[in-house]
Each structure stands twice: as C-alpha cells, then as structure tokens.
Design a protein around this motif. Structure first.
Motif, PDB file in Angstrom:
ATOM      1  N   ALA A  33       0.802  -1.410  -0.081  1.00  0.00           N
ATOM      2  CA  ALA A  33      -0.017   0.001   0.222  1.00  0.00           C
ATOM      3  C   ALA A  33       0.813   1.106  -0.070  1.00  0.00           C
ATOM      4  CB  ALA A  33      -0.887   0.027   1.331  1.00  0.00           C
ATOM      5  N   VAL A  34       0.471   2.271  -0.731  1.00  0.00           N
ATOM      6  CA  VAL A  34       1.250   3.458  -0.838  1.00  0.00           C
ATOM      7  C   VAL A  34       0.871   4.208   0.416  1.00  0.00           C
ATOM      8  CG1 VAL A  34       1.626   5.815  -2.101  1.00  0.00           C
ATOM      9  CG2 VAL A  34       1.609   3.451  -3.313  1.00  0.00           C
TER      10      VAL A  34
ATOM     11  N   LEU B  28       6.891  -5.933   8.307  1.00  0.00           N
ATOM     12  CA  LEU B  28       6.448  -4.952   7.035  1.00  0.00           C
ATOM     13  C   LEU B  28       7.992  -4.490   6.441  1.00  0.00           C
ATOM     14  CD1 LEU B  28       4.324  -2.370   8.555  1.00  0.00           C
ATOM     15  CD2 LEU B  28       3.699  -4.117   6.826  1.00  0.00           C
ATOM     16  N   LEU B  29       7.794  -4.239   5.188  1.00  0.00           N
ATOM     17  CA  LEU B  29       8.944  -3.856   4.483  1.00  0.00           C
ATOM     18  C   LEU B  29       8.540  -2.238   3.821  1.00  0.00           C
ATOM     19  CD1 LEU B  29      11.800  -3.940   2.898  1.00  0.00           C
ATOM     20  CD2 LEU B  29      10.653  -4.938   1.349  1.00  0.00           C
ATOM     21  N   LEU B  30       9.328  -1.289   4.405  1.00  0.00           N
ATOM     22  CA  LEU B  30       9.110   0.066   3.867  1.00  0.00           C
ATOM     23  C   LEU B  30      10.054   0.388   2.422  1.00  0.00           C
ATOM     24  CD1 LEU B  30       8.617   2.060   7.263  1.00  0.00           C
ATOM     25  CD2 LEU B  30       6.797   1.301   5.919  1.00  0.00           C
TER      26      LEU B  30
ATOM     27  N   ALA C  87       4.416   0.580   2.012  1.00  0.00           N
ATOM     28  CA  ALA C  87       4.419  -0.611   2.978  1.00  0.00           C
ATOM     29  C   ALA C  87       4.234  -1.832   2.269  1.00  0.00           C
ATOM     30  CB  ALA C  87       3.615  -0.275   4.091  1.00  0.00           C
ATOM     31  N   VAL C  88       5.094  -2.921   2.489  1.00  0.00           N
ATOM     32  CA  VAL C  88       5.046  -4.363   1.705  1.00  0.00           C
ATOM     33  C   VAL C  88       4.836  -5.315   2.876  1.00  0.00           C
ATOM     34  CG1 VAL C  88       6.077  -6.011   0.201  1.00  0.00           C
ATOM     35  CG2 VAL C  88       6.462  -3.434  -0.228  1.00  0.00           C
ATOM     36  N   LEU C  89       3.754  -5.889   2.834  1.00  0.00           N
ATOM     37  CA  LEU C  89       3.474  -6.941   3.865  1.00  0.00           C
ATOM     38  C   LEU C  89       4.290  -8.079   3.655  1.00  0.00           C
ATOM     39  CD1 LEU C  89       1.539  -7.516   6.364  1.00  0.00           C
ATOM     40  CD2 LEU C  89      -0.037  -8.559   4.801  1.00  0.00           C
ATOM     41  N   LEU C  90       4.975  -8.485   4.678  1.00  0.00           N
ATOM     42  CA  LEU C  90       5.749  -9.641   4.878  1.00  0.00           C
ATOM     43  C   LEU C  90       5.495 -10.838   5.945  1.00  0.00           C
ATOM     44  CD1 LEU C  90       9.208  -8.136   4.478  1.00  0.00           C
ATOM     45  CD2 LEU C  90       8.026  -8.963   2.542  1.00  0.00           C
TER      46      LEU C  90
END
Length: 290
Positions: free
Chosen positions: A179-180, A216-218, A285-288
């Motif tokens: 998500a941006v 999370l990966l930002l 934000a990338v969900l891990l």
C-alpha cells in the motif's frame, strides 16, 4: 451516500477509494480528443468519484460491457464509448479527470471509456488494465435537488477539500500485498519526514501490534530525475525516516520493520509528465510473513 447511478461491479472487485464533493462542476467527456482538447458537457451537483481493483484476466471491455448495459437499463443515454486509440490515447487520458494513482491506474494502450447522461445526471466509467489486475473508475453527478435514488440517508460532505475515504489500510495490505502511504509529507528537498500526525503510520503501528505473524518492508521510490545511485540512496533514506517515525511516535516494533530503496526502478506512472513524477515519489508498505 447517494449516487446518480448504482452499478453492480464484478464479484472479484475490491473497493479502493471514494471521494465526494457536495457541490461541484464535472466536465463530462462526450467526444474523442481533438487538437489537444476533449469535448465535454458541464454538469453541476453532488460529485462522487469511486475506484475499484478487479482481479482476474478479464479484458477491459468484458468488465465495462455489463456496466454499460446497466446504465442503459437505468435510462441513461450513452454519450461516448471508445477504446484507448479511438479515444485519443495519451491526449485523451490526460485531458479527462482521473483519480490519482495508485487508487486508479491507467495503461495508455489498454483502457476503455464510457460516458452517459440522463437529464441533469451524468456518469463516466473508465476501465484499464495495469499489471495483473484491472482498475475501474466511476464518476457520477446528481443535481442537489434530485430525488434520492437510494434509501440510505444522505451523508453531507464538505465542498473543499474533497474528503477521501480509502478502504482500511490493513485490508489493502492483505488484498494487494502493498500500500502506498499517501499522506506522508517530506521536508522540501529533504529525506526528513515533516512533523505532524499521519493516519497511515498510526494504522500501520496498530496493524503490526495486532498481527505478530507479519512484518513490514518500507520501500522508498523516486521519480527519474538524477542518477540511479543517487535516487536509490534518497529513496532508502526516506523509507528509513518513515521507520524512525513509526518507532518513535507510534511505538511500532522496529525489529519487524525493514527498509529498502528502489530509486526509480518501479514507477506507477509516467515520468514524462509532472503528475506522474509526483506519483512516483512515494513510500510503500509491503506486507511480509515472519
């Protein structure tokens, strides 16, 4: 909220955003782009702008055709019905109103546009494919004195600024995987995040606290101005600035947040136009999974 037209979207459509203007003017496109201009007709009233993401392999026309049929059944007269090239391609895309990315993604070569009107009500539908999904935008206008078309109570929205009611950030992350963070503001010419409260960061911190199985990966992103090495460093520093704010102001668990910088390697819009460059300057934000 009352809409000029209520259309049934495909079953696999996920609502992305909604913007409402209590009283405004919408220039309904009624013809292909010609000499850098898109012919339009003025409609005034309550304006609603909504977007959806549709998973699957359906073509833009397969998605739009049922929506067109519903409009005709509701008594709307089609004013314009055209595919990308017939509409005017690039000139048409940037001559009409489009909800900003990433809420609405448009491939210049793969979109279909439809506009229709019924009396003082107007509707436009834009469908495009981007990556592995399709995106649908619907803009509808109804006069303020029109008879309600739905039985739901009216929710009066202020005229300016247009309120944005995005789908819950957690849902976007779980559906799309990323998500941006659209509300972030950085100091001018700096990688430092401006002081203030950010709803997206509060939601991210709450989501991390509620889901210990996730990380999370930002990821920072830039436009294409400058070298790749320079932009990669800038984008990573901005992502790091966001992480620091999450930990310090929102008490997020920093051990479950990683950062990275992609520079200009993953644009979501064209870097050839100012609007596209602005959209490309972002942190996602990338969900891990742990």
């Amino acid at each position: 909220m009352l809409y000029a037209a209520e259309l049934a979207l495909p079953a696999d459509a996920t609502a992305i955003s909604e913007r409402a203007t209590a009283l405004g003017v919408y220039q309904l496109p009624i013809g292909p782009e010609d000499a850098d201009k898109v012919p339009s007709e003025r409609f005034e009233g309550q304006i609603n702008r909504r977007t959806w993401r549709v998973e699957g392999s359906g073509t833009v026309l397969q998605i739009l055709a049922p929506l067109r049929e519903q409009l005709v059944e509701q008594g709307y007269e089609v004013r314009l019905d055209c595919a990308a090239r017939d509409c005017g391609g690039f000139g048409f895309r940037f001559g009409i109103e489009v909800v900003p990315t990433p809420d609405m993604m448009v491939d210049i070569s793969r979109f279909h546009f439809l506009s229709a009107a019924k009396g003082r009500e107007a509707v436009s539908v834009l469908v495009s494919r981007a990556g592995g999904a399709a995106f649908v935008q619907m803009i509808s206008v109804r006069p303020p004195d029109a008879v309600p078309v739905l039985s739901k109570p009216v929710v009066q929205a202020p005229a300016e600024p247009d309120p944005v009611r995005p789908v819950e950030l957690a849902k976007v992350l779980e559906v799309r995987g990323h998500a941006v963070l659209t509300d972030l503001v950085f100091e001018s010419g700096s990688t430092r995040l401006r002081e203030g409260q950010y709803g997206s960061l509060k939601e991210l911190a709450g989501y991390l606290a509620a889901t210990p199985q996730h990380r999370l990966l930002l990821v920072g992103h830039t436009d294409s101005v400058g070298s790749l090495a320079q932009n990669t460093r800038i984008s990573e520093r901005r992502a790091q600035s966001v992480k620091e704010r999450l930990v310090e102001a929102y008490e997020a668990d920093g051990t479950r947040i990683d950062v990275a910088g992609a520079g200009y390697l993953a644009p979501i819009a064209s870097n050839l136009v100012p609007e596209g460059r602005e959209a490309n300057r972002r942190v996602e934000a990338v969900l891990l999974a742990n």
